[in-house]
Motif scaffolding. Sequence first.
Motif, PDB file in Angstrom:
ATOM      1  N   LEU A  21       0.821  -1.206   0.000  1.00  0.00           N
ATOM      2  CA  LEU A  21       0.000   0.000   0.000  1.00  0.00           C
ATOM      3  C   LEU A  21       0.855   1.257   0.000  1.00  0.00           C
ATOM      4  N   ILE A  22       2.004   1.188   0.671  1.00  0.00           N
ATOM      5  CA  ILE A  22       2.905   2.333   0.744  1.00  0.00           C
ATOM      6  C   ILE A  22       4.251   1.909   0.183  1.00  0.00           C
ATOM      7  N   GLY A  23       4.811   2.744  -0.680  1.00  0.00           N
ATOM      8  CA  GLY A  23       6.113   2.441  -1.252  1.00  0.00           C
ATOM      9  C   GLY A  23       5.986   1.618  -2.524  1.00  0.00           C
ATOM     10  N   ARG A  24       7.125   1.255  -3.043  1.00  0.00           N
ATOM     11  CA  ARG A  24       7.166   0.481  -4.276  1.00  0.00           C
ATOM     12  C   ARG A  24       6.872  -0.986  -4.006  1.00  0.00           C
ATOM     13  N   ASP A  25       6.198  -1.617  -4.980  1.00  0.00           N
ATOM     14  CA  ASP A  25       5.949  -3.049  -4.882  1.00  0.00           C
ATOM     15  C   ASP A  25       7.273  -3.794  -5.046  1.00  0.00           C
ATOM     16  N   LYS A  26       7.483  -4.800  -4.213  1.00  0.00           N
ATOM     17  CA  LYS A  26       8.716  -5.569  -4.262  1.00  0.00           C
ATOM     18  C   LYS A  26       8.542  -6.714  -5.258  1.00  0.00           C
ATOM     19  N   GLU A  27       9.505  -6.828  -6.159  1.00  0.00           N
ATOM     20  CA  GLU A  27       9.449  -7.927  -7.112  1.00  0.00           C
ATOM     21  C   GLU A  27       9.947  -9.197  -6.440  1.00  0.00           C
ATOM     22  N   ILE A  28       9.106 -10.222  -6.453  1.00  0.00           N
ATOM     23  CA  ILE A  28       9.466 -11.509  -5.857  1.00  0.00           C
ATOM     24  C   ILE A  28      10.316 -12.314  -6.827  1.00  0.00           C
ATOM     25  N   GLY A  29       9.954 -12.264  -8.092  1.00  0.00           N
ATOM     26  CA  GLY A  29      10.702 -12.998  -9.102  1.00  0.00           C
ATOM     27  C   GLY A  29       9.992 -12.950 -10.435  1.00  0.00           C
ATOM     28  N   GLN A  30      10.591 -13.613 -11.398  1.00  0.00           N
ATOM     29  CA  GLN A  30      10.002 -13.665 -12.729  1.00  0.00           C
ATOM     30  C   GLN A  30      10.299 -15.017 -13.357  1.00  0.00           C
ATOM     31  N   THR A  31       9.497 -15.369 -14.351  1.00  0.00           N
ATOM     32  CA  THR A  31       9.707 -16.605 -15.088  1.00  0.00           C
ATOM     33  C   THR A  31       9.297 -16.392 -16.524  1.00  0.00           C
ATOM     34  N   SER A  32       9.666 -17.300 -17.387  1.00  0.00           N
ATOM     35  CA  SER A  32       9.333 -17.192 -18.805  1.00  0.00           C
ATOM     36  C   SER A  32       8.736 -18.497 -19.299  1.00  0.00           C
ATOM     37  N   VAL A  33       7.793 -18.360 -20.228  1.00  0.00           N
ATOM     38  CA  VAL A  33       7.216 -19.507 -20.933  1.00  0.00           C
ATOM     39  C   VAL A  33       7.553 -19.309 -22.402  1.00  0.00           C
ATOM     40  N   HIS A  34       8.291 -20.239 -22.971  1.00  0.00           N
ATOM     41  CA  HIS A  34       8.729 -20.118 -24.360  1.00  0.00           C
ATOM     42  C   HIS A  34       7.609 -20.531 -25.314  1.00  0.00           C
ATOM     43  N   PHE A  35       7.462 -19.761 -26.388  1.00  0.00           N
ATOM     44  CA  PHE A  35       6.415 -20.051 -27.369  1.00  0.00           C
ATOM     45  C   PHE A  35       6.574 -21.430 -27.999  1.00  0.00           C
ATOM     46  N   ARG A  36       7.800 -21.907 -28.111  1.00  0.00           N
ATOM     47  CA  ARG A  36       7.993 -23.209 -28.748  1.00  0.00           C
ATOM     48  C   ARG A  36       7.306 -24.329 -27.972  1.00  0.00           C
ATOM     49  N   SER A  37       7.065 -24.122 -26.660  1.00  0.00           N
ATOM     50  CA  SER A  37       6.369 -25.144 -25.873  1.00  0.00           C
ATOM     51  C   SER A  37       4.853 -25.017 -25.990  1.00  0.00           C
ATOM     52  N   LEU A  38       4.364 -23.967 -26.676  1.00  0.00           N
ATOM     53  CA  LEU A  38       2.926 -23.735 -26.811  1.00  0.00           C
ATOM     54  C   LEU A  38       2.444 -23.888 -28.252  1.00  0.00           C
ATOM     55  N   ARG A  39       3.200 -24.508 -29.091  1.00  0.00           N
ATOM     56  CA  ARG A  39       2.886 -24.522 -30.516  1.00  0.00           C
ATOM     57  C   ARG A  39       1.686 -25.362 -30.897  1.00  0.00           C
ATOM     58  N   ASN A  40       1.252 -26.296 -30.091  1.00  0.00           N
ATOM     59  CA  ASN A  40       0.136 -27.152 -30.478  1.00  0.00           C
ATOM     60  C   ASN A  40      -1.225 -26.551 -30.133  1.00  0.00           C
ATOM     61  N   GLN A  41      -1.284 -25.312 -29.654  1.00  0.00           N
ATOM     62  CA  GLN A  41      -2.498 -24.573 -29.315  1.00  0.00           C
ATOM     63  C   GLN A  41      -3.283 -25.215 -28.175  1.00  0.00           C
ATOM     64  N   ARG A  42      -2.667 -26.105 -27.448  1.00  0.00           N
ATOM     65  CA  ARG A  42      -3.328 -26.724 -26.294  1.00  0.00           C
ATOM     66  C   ARG A  42      -2.885 -26.025 -25.018  1.00  0.00           C
ATOM     67  N   GLU A  43      -3.736 -26.158 -24.013  1.00  0.00           N
ATOM     68  CA  GLU A  43      -3.445 -25.552 -22.721  1.00  0.00           C
ATOM     69  C   GLU A  43      -2.271 -26.269 -22.066  1.00  0.00           C
ATOM     70  N   LEU A  44      -1.358 -25.487 -21.531  1.00  0.00           N
ATOM     71  CA  LEU A  44      -0.183 -26.029 -20.843  1.00  0.00           C
ATOM     72  C   LEU A  44      -0.221 -25.540 -19.407  1.00  0.00           C
ATOM     73  N   GLU A  45      -0.132 -26.466 -18.481  1.00  0.00           N
ATOM     74  CA  GLU A  45      -0.143 -26.111 -17.061  1.00  0.00           C
ATOM     75  C   GLU A  45       1.086 -26.699 -16.409  1.00  0.00           C
ATOM     76  N   GLY A  46       1.757 -25.892 -15.596  1.00  0.00           N
ATOM     77  CA  GLY A  46       2.944 -26.399 -14.931  1.00  0.00           C
ATOM     78  C   GLY A  46       3.522 -25.401 -13.949  1.00  0.00           C
ATOM     79  N   TRP A  47       4.515 -25.878 -13.197  1.00  0.00           N
ATOM     80  CA  TRP A  47       5.221 -25.045 -12.227  1.00  0.00           C
ATOM     81  C   TRP A  47       6.472 -24.496 -12.886  1.00  0.00           C
ATOM     82  N   TYR A  48       6.673 -23.190 -12.749  1.00  0.00           N
ATOM     83  CA  TYR A  48       7.823 -22.523 -13.338  1.00  0.00           C
ATOM     84  C   TYR A  48       8.640 -21.879 -12.228  1.00  0.00           C
ATOM     85  N   PRO A  49       9.959 -22.119 -12.215  1.00  0.00           N
ATOM     86  CA  PRO A  49      10.798 -21.541 -11.155  1.00  0.00           C
ATOM     87  C   PRO A  49      10.916 -20.028 -11.312  1.00  0.00           C
ATOM     88  N   LEU A  50      10.881 -19.337 -10.189  1.00  0.00           N
ATOM     89  CA  LEU A  50      11.049 -17.888 -10.206  1.00  0.00           C
ATOM     90  C   LEU A  50      12.534 -17.549 -10.197  1.00  0.00           C
TER      91      LEU A  50
END
Length: 117
Positions: A21-50
């Motif tokens: 509420l006060i101050g800047r939001d702290k970034e916990i982490g980030q992750t990426s999902v590569h398009f090559r893993s989404l090429r079949n147009q199906r839903e992909l669900e999984g855990w991604y490391p931050l």
Amino acid sequence: PDAVSVTRGHSIRVRIRNFRLIGRDKEIGQTSVHFRSLRNQRELEGWYPLMGRTGNRDLEVSNFSRGSVKLRVQWIYTIPALVDYFVLMSERRLGELQQSWNGMVQQRNKIIESDQR
């Protein structure tokens, strides 16, 4: 179709922040999902490391683990797949509404029964 053949090097970046509420939001982490893993147009669900801002896991620097985030992603790039997606989401929502309706009918019936006693 052209987008599908040029997925190399392209990804979706997700940043997780701790809202303050006060101050800047702290970034916990980030992750990426590569398009090559989404090429079949199906839903992909999984855990991604931050990872940290640099893209490294930063685990060597400290014993603090950033954790992981569970994501459900889908890349739809054709009209038929988009229509299928909307049909699927509509069917899911109709099922949820039907369950809610059935629950309300049961509650109403219990109230009527208790009033008749």
